[in-house]
Design a protein around this motif. Structure first.
Motif, PDB file in Angstrom:
ATOM      1  N   GLY A  24     -25.365  24.045  40.532  1.00 42.86           N
ATOM      2  CA  GLY A  24     -25.548  22.600  40.491  1.00 42.86           C
ATOM      3  C   GLY A  24     -24.420  21.899  39.765  1.00 42.86           C
ATOM      4  N   PRO A  25     -24.382  20.580  39.862  1.00 45.20           N
ATOM      5  CA  PRO A  25     -23.280  19.818  39.278  1.00 45.20           C
ATOM      6  C   PRO A  25     -23.199  19.890  37.755  1.00 45.20           C
ATOM      7  CG  PRO A  25     -24.993  18.344  40.074  1.00 45.20           C
ATOM      8  CD  PRO A  25     -25.358  19.731  40.535  1.00 45.20           C
ATOM      9  N   LEU A  26     -24.255  20.326  37.080  1.00 47.34           N
ATOM     10  CA  LEU A  26     -24.235  20.410  35.622  1.00 47.34           C
ATOM     11  C   LEU A  26     -24.156  21.849  35.109  1.00 47.34           C
ATOM     12  CD1 LEU A  26     -26.903  17.691  34.738  1.00 47.34           C
ATOM     13  CD2 LEU A  26     -24.412  17.480  34.736  1.00 47.34           C
ATOM     14  N   SER A  27     -23.940  22.805  35.999  1.00 46.09           N
ATOM     15  CA  SER A  27     -23.924  24.205  35.553  1.00 46.09           C
ATOM     16  C   SER A  27     -22.821  24.481  34.536  1.00 46.09           C
ATOM     17  CB  SER A  27     -23.815  25.154  36.738  1.00 46.09           C
ATOM     18  OG  SER A  27     -22.640  24.922  37.465  1.00 46.09           O
ATOM     19  N   TYR A  28     -21.737  23.740  34.583  1.00 49.02           N
ATOM     20  CA  TYR A  28     -20.658  23.933  33.609  1.00 49.02           C
ATOM     21  C   TYR A  28     -21.125  23.648  32.179  1.00 49.02           C
ATOM     22  CZ  TYR A  28     -20.140  18.893  33.207  1.00 49.02           C
ATOM     23  OH  TYR A  28     -20.367  17.559  32.970  1.00 49.02           O
ATOM     24  N   CYS A  29     -22.165  22.856  32.027  1.00 45.01           N
ATOM     25  CA  CYS A  29     -22.668  22.499  30.692  1.00 45.01           C
ATOM     26  C   CYS A  29     -23.242  23.701  29.951  1.00 45.01           C
ATOM     27  CB  CYS A  29     -23.752  21.435  30.796  1.00 45.01           C
ATOM     28  SG  CYS A  29     -23.195  19.847  31.402  1.00 45.01           S
ATOM     29  N   TYR A  30     -23.686  24.698  30.684  1.00 37.71           N
ATOM     30  CA  TYR A  30     -24.374  25.831  30.078  1.00 37.71           C
ATOM     31  C   TYR A  30     -23.453  27.006  29.770  1.00 37.71           C
ATOM     32  CZ  TYR A  30     -28.189  23.146  31.996  1.00 37.71           C
ATOM     33  OH  TYR A  30     -29.037  22.132  32.310  1.00 37.71           O
ATOM     34  N   GLU A  31     -22.274  27.033  30.348  1.00 39.74           N
ATOM     35  CA  GLU A  31     -21.377  28.183  30.248  1.00 39.74           C
ATOM     36  C   GLU A  31     -21.016  28.558  28.820  1.00 39.74           C
ATOM     37  OE1 GLU A  31     -18.175  26.907  32.737  1.00 39.74           O
ATOM     38  OE2 GLU A  31     -19.139  27.654  34.550  1.00 39.74           O
ATOM     39  N   HIS A  32     -20.872  27.606  27.949  1.00 43.11           N
ATOM     40  CA  HIS A  32     -20.412  27.880  26.591  1.00 43.11           C
ATOM     41  C   HIS A  32     -21.551  28.101  25.594  1.00 43.11           C
ATOM     42  CE1 HIS A  32     -21.375  23.636  26.325  1.00 43.11           C
ATOM     43  NE2 HIS A  32     -21.408  23.782  25.013  1.00 43.11           N
ATOM     44  N   LEU A  33     -22.783  27.934  26.022  1.00 44.88           N
ATOM     45  CA  LEU A  33     -23.902  28.069  25.098  1.00 44.88           C
ATOM     46  C   LEU A  33     -24.145  29.525  24.724  1.00 44.88           C
ATOM     47  CD1 LEU A  33     -26.504  25.639  26.719  1.00 44.88           C
ATOM     48  CD2 LEU A  33     -25.050  25.216  24.742  1.00 44.88           C
ATOM     49  N   PRO A  34     -24.534  29.784  23.472  1.00 44.34           N
ATOM     50  CA  PRO A  34     -24.869  31.149  23.091  1.00 44.34           C
ATOM     51  C   PRO A  34     -26.147  31.588  23.806  1.00 44.34           C
ATOM     52  CG  PRO A  34     -25.368  29.623  21.307  1.00 44.34           C
ATOM     53  CD  PRO A  34     -24.681  28.835  22.375  1.00 44.34           C
ATOM     54  N   ASN A  35     -26.289  32.865  24.025  1.00 45.80           N
ATOM     55  CA  ASN A  35     -27.471  33.440  24.663  1.00 45.80           C
ATOM     56  C   ASN A  35     -27.709  32.917  26.076  1.00 45.80           C
ATOM     57  OD1 ASN A  35     -27.879  34.775  22.250  1.00 45.80           O
ATOM     58  ND2 ASN A  35     -29.406  33.337  21.517  1.00 45.80           N
ATOM     59  N   VAL A  36     -26.635  32.533  26.771  1.00 48.21           N
ATOM     60  CA  VAL A  36     -26.744  32.064  28.145  1.00 48.21           C
ATOM     61  C   VAL A  36     -25.945  32.981  29.050  1.00 48.21           C
ATOM     62  CG1 VAL A  36     -26.175  30.194  29.758  1.00 48.21           C
ATOM     63  CG2 VAL A  36     -27.103  29.665  27.515  1.00 48.21           C
ATOM     64  N   ARG A  37     -26.552  33.351  30.158  1.00 48.50           N
ATOM     65  CA  ARG A  37     -25.865  34.177  31.151  1.00 48.50           C
ATOM     66  C   ARG A  37     -25.863  33.422  32.477  1.00 48.50           C
ATOM     67  NH1 ARG A  37     -27.459  39.823  33.577  1.00 48.50           N
ATOM     68  NH2 ARG A  37     -25.543  40.188  34.719  1.00 48.50           N
ATOM     69  N   MET A  38     -24.681  33.126  32.984  1.00 43.26           N
ATOM     70  CA  MET A  38     -24.518  32.390  34.230  1.00 43.26           C
ATOM     71  C   MET A  38     -24.487  33.375  35.404  1.00 43.26           C
ATOM     72  SD  MET A  38     -24.348  29.278  33.114  1.00 43.26           S
ATOM     73  CE  MET A  38     -23.845  28.374  34.559  1.00 43.26           C
ATOM     74  N   HIS A  39     -25.292  33.117  36.432  1.00 41.72           N
ATOM     75  CA  HIS A  39     -25.363  34.000  37.594  1.00 41.72           C
ATOM     76  C   HIS A  39     -24.821  33.363  38.861  1.00 41.72           C
ATOM     77  CE1 HIS A  39     -27.822  37.038  35.549  1.00 41.72           C
ATOM     78  NE2 HIS A  39     -28.398  36.010  34.950  1.00 41.72           N
ATOM     79  N   GLY A  40     -24.684  32.046  38.881  1.00 40.64           N
ATOM     80  CA  GLY A  40     -24.227  31.383  40.100  1.00 40.64           C
ATOM     81  C   GLY A  40     -25.269  31.453  41.201  1.00 40.64           C
ATOM     82  N   PHE A  41     -24.826  31.272  42.427  1.00 37.69           N
ATOM     83  CA  PHE A  41     -25.745  31.295  43.561  1.00 37.69           C
ATOM     84  C   PHE A  41     -26.180  32.723  43.870  1.00 37.69           C
ATOM     85  CE2 PHE A  41     -26.550  31.865  48.082  1.00 37.69           C
ATOM     86  CZ  PHE A  41     -27.578  30.957  48.271  1.00 37.69           C
TER      87      PHE A  41
END
Length: 125
Positions: free
Chosen positions: A26-43
């Motif tokens: 989504g358009p705001l997914s970049y907001c979460y990339e730098h947060l601790p304890n966050v794992r980005m999986h994409g589509f």
């Protein structure tokens, strides 16, 4: 905002054993990339999501616009706690506010942090 709420929850001094897994692009997914304890999986394809849901505790769907929300349907079938916005089309049918255990709906984003903390505490972190 959802981003501010999740950034506070994901801080290591809070529930450090929890990891936020973010799926989608989504358009705001970049907001979460730098947060601790966050794992980005994409589509991910639906077949891939089914395996991931098996390890989850909570689904958060803070959609601004979501005609149905298949992810909500899948999560309720898997027995997850669902926290979603009222804009998700499936929420009136699948998510009741405290009516069915572990299924929670919220009407505004200002309540998201409270609902997540409450759910984590009920689950016994």
């Amino acid at each position: 905002s959802v981003w501010e709420s999740l950034s506070k929850i994901c801080h290591p001094t809070n529930f450090s054993r929890w990891t936020l897994h973010v799926y989608g692009t989504g358009p705001l997914s970049y907001c979460y990339e730098h947060l601790p304890n966050v794992r980005m999986h994409g589509f991910k394809q639906p077949k891939e999501i089914a395996g991931e849901i098996a390890f989850a505790k909570i689904l958060v769907a803070p959609s601004l616009k979501e005609p149905w929300g298949v992810q909500i349907h899948e999560a309720t079938c898997a027995g997850l706690c669902v926290i979603c916005s009222h804009t998700c089309g499936s929420s009136p049918h699948l998510v009741k506010n405290n009516f069915i255990e572990k299924k929670i709906a919220f009407l505004t984003f200002t309540k998201i942090r409270y609902q997540i903390f409450r759910t984590i505490i009920e689950e016994g972190e």
